[in-house]
Design an enzyme around this catalytic site. Sequence first.
Site, PDB file in Angstrom:
ATOM      1  N   CYS A  21      53.501   0.031  33.110  1.00 20.64           N
ATOM      2  CA  CYS A  21      54.044  -0.972  34.024  1.00 20.64           C
ATOM      3  C   CYS A  21      52.982  -1.379  35.028  1.00 20.64           C
ATOM      4  O   CYS A  21      51.859  -0.870  35.016  1.00 20.64           O
ATOM      5  CB  CYS A  21      55.286  -0.454  34.742  1.00 20.64           C
ATOM      6  SG  CYS A  21      54.926   0.884  35.908  1.00 20.64           S
ATOM      7  N   CYS A  68      51.331   1.381  37.017  1.00 18.62           N
ATOM      8  CA  CYS A  68      50.245   2.090  36.331  1.00 18.62           C
ATOM      9  C   CYS A  68      48.937   1.319  36.490  1.00 18.62           C
ATOM     10  O   CYS A  68      47.872   1.911  36.725  1.00 18.62           O
ATOM     11  CB  CYS A  68      50.571   2.245  34.850  1.00 18.62           C
ATOM     12  SG  CYS A  68      52.093   3.154  34.502  1.00 18.62           S
ATOM     13  N   ASP A  89      30.247 -36.705  34.049  1.00 20.14           N
ATOM     14  CA  ASP A  89      28.881 -37.190  33.895  1.00 20.14           C
ATOM     15  C   ASP A  89      28.877 -38.204  32.753  1.00 20.14           C
ATOM     16  O   ASP A  89      29.744 -38.155  31.872  1.00 20.14           O
ATOM     17  CB  ASP A  89      27.962 -36.005  33.582  1.00 20.14           C
ATOM     18  CG  ASP A  89      26.551 -36.436  33.274  1.00 20.14           C
ATOM     19  OD1 ASP A  89      25.998 -37.207  34.077  1.00 20.14           O
ATOM     20  OD2 ASP A  89      26.008 -36.014  32.238  1.00 20.14           O
TER      21      ASP A  89
END
Length: 768
Positions: free
Chosen positions: A12, A15, A449
């Site tokens: 989870c 952890c 560009d």
Amino acid sequence: MKAELAVRGMSCAGCVDRVEASLVRARGVRNAGVNLATDRATVDYDPAATNVDALIAAVEGAGYGARDATDLWLEGAKAVEAAESRAKSEEYEELRRKFWIAAALSLPVLVIAMSHGKIRGLDSPWLNWLELLLTTPVVVYSGAQFYRGAWAAFRHRAADMNTLIALGTGAAYVYSVVATIWPAPFARPMTMTATAGGSALSTTPMVPVYFEAAGVIIALVLLGKMLEARAKGRTSEAIRHLRKLQAKTARVVRDGREIDVEIEAVEPGDVVQVRPGEKIPVDGVVTEGRSSVDESMLTGESLPVEKKPGDEVFGATLNATGAFRFEATRVGRDTTLQQIVRMVEEAQGSKAPIAKLADVISGIFTPVVLCIAIATFAVWFVVAPVDVRFTLALMNFVSVLIIACPCALGLATPTAIMVGTGRGAEEGVLIKGGESLEMAHRVDTVVLDKTGTITTGRPEVTDIVPLSGIPVAELLRVVASAERNSEHSLADAIVRGAAAQGIALEQPGNFRALPGHGLEATIGSLDVLIGNARLMRERGIDISAADAALTSLAEEGKTPILVVIDGLVGGIVAVADPVKPESARAISTLERMGLDVVMLTGDNRRTADAIARRVGIRHVIAEVLPDAKAQEIKRLQTEGKVVAMVGDGINDAPALAQADVGIAIDTGTDVAIEASDITLLRGNLRGVVTAIALSKSTIRTVKQNLFWAFIYNVIGIPLAAGAFYPLTGWLLSPVIASAGMSLSSFSVVTNSLRLRSFRPPVSVSEAP
């Protein structure tokens, strides 16, 4: 230096926080990121202060397992693929085995629990001992991982999903064991029929036990983990697809003989033979032979690319027609394909800023849930009727703990990022990390560009205008013959144009370059002067007959070149940098997406405006020096705009770095690509549309995941605590709570997997 660790035991968001914190606190670590969806930790560290073994020890000190995942690359891509596949398969098989054992043993316990007092023969106190016998293997074997995880968290003064499951199932199991072994304090009278004829009634003590809650909860959580593991495996399919593109073997020339070797055995400098229809095994440079190569895997271009000695070839591309040999230059993890794979993996392992919300909440979530669960037990123990108060208090306590497990919260962001970046790679869009992916969805201004981005960046002959009765082919022959010794880019375009038409050229005589103006030469018996209008006026040549054509061509953004033969204007050759065929469609799609598109170029205003008209750009910033491009980006940002800059040259690198999102076209330079956040492999502006649209879809999916994870707990915790009981009479069984918790995690991963069906927006002109 960077290291990648494969972490075992995370379940989870809590952890993730604990592993990340243990790494960040370790000596010599500059930065660390942990991903629950990939079970990987990426660590940036100082090799003079620490090493990988110390990093592994830091993870193990937090109560988790770890191994070095970077050293697998030394064995090649196959080793990585095999190791990852084996680890995922072993994890899934272990979960499946534990689930089926838990399900098989818990089902009869559930039947017994639901049948007390309803089915004759299933209401004897000795059945509690049978439930104990069946449930104990479920708790001790199938649920062992949750108790080990909870103990590891406790030792480090933390709490996570394992804590909630262990407390919930442990409380139900321990109470039931005590009540079975020592029933007197927990017994309450229950009336039963003593004889078949109903002649007598007697009362025997009945002890309520909740073995079914402990067993079924563990079974359902394991089912959810099993489905989650399978779904998480599918989030890495893009990586597996990329790796499968690589050839398995190579035909290497050694000691004058051709031998087949494993791809991992190819070394830089080896000469490799490639036959028609074979995949090119590694990157290199052609030394012998000619062929056409299908590079659509990298560029998306369907037409094969001609290869001759001196040309570069790339691993995993397909040789189409001829046979050739090449010298290997990049092998193993240094090939273009493996660099792409590594970039995608790093992006999948990164953490988006939106994930910080989940991190903050998960840090305080579990302790808050524990407090709510304890409060729930206390309130129900006080307010419930005496004969059922402990039962109700215990069951609601367990329900709160189980339904609040923050698995979905921890998976909400990383699973979406994984699938999104993987899908981008399949579309030729390499996103460097979760932060870049998230920022792209906020872009409102796209700056392009011109040269190499909107246009091809390679000038071509566009118009040949004869003015003195000279045939078009002859005019081109004379001009190209004169220009063949020139080093100017426009000269190269003219020579290529003549070669494309199969025109044979002559060697010019008396060649003289006129810098900034043109050139003069002799072609056979003809005196040729080639250059701009200024040169002709300086030489006193009347060019009035060409004025109309010169003006028209210049307004179209083309460069007209006057050709004077023996003192008379023979004609005009116009050269221009052609617009990429996809540019106009991509720009129209960007504008339909609500984005402001701007052209930023160093070209003169007339040429820039002409190109802008052709592709539908309304805002043009022209005649900007390379070092001023970044300042123009900064100016737009000060106006409150979130800017994406798209470029391909070295002079674009400062602007790419300044922009909120830098997007480099991979046909450009390494400097530009390094300075960017997103790289487009296929060299056209469709990738910009894909990148921004994919970012929006991914972040929308993350928000959906977080919403459902949050709303599930917002509704589920009060329901499990019995907050609605006074109004509705609703209480939530721990079994139902565990099913809901498992379903929430699975639904989050499944929702993320929907991104695999992402398709870039289609412009109006492309629509069927």
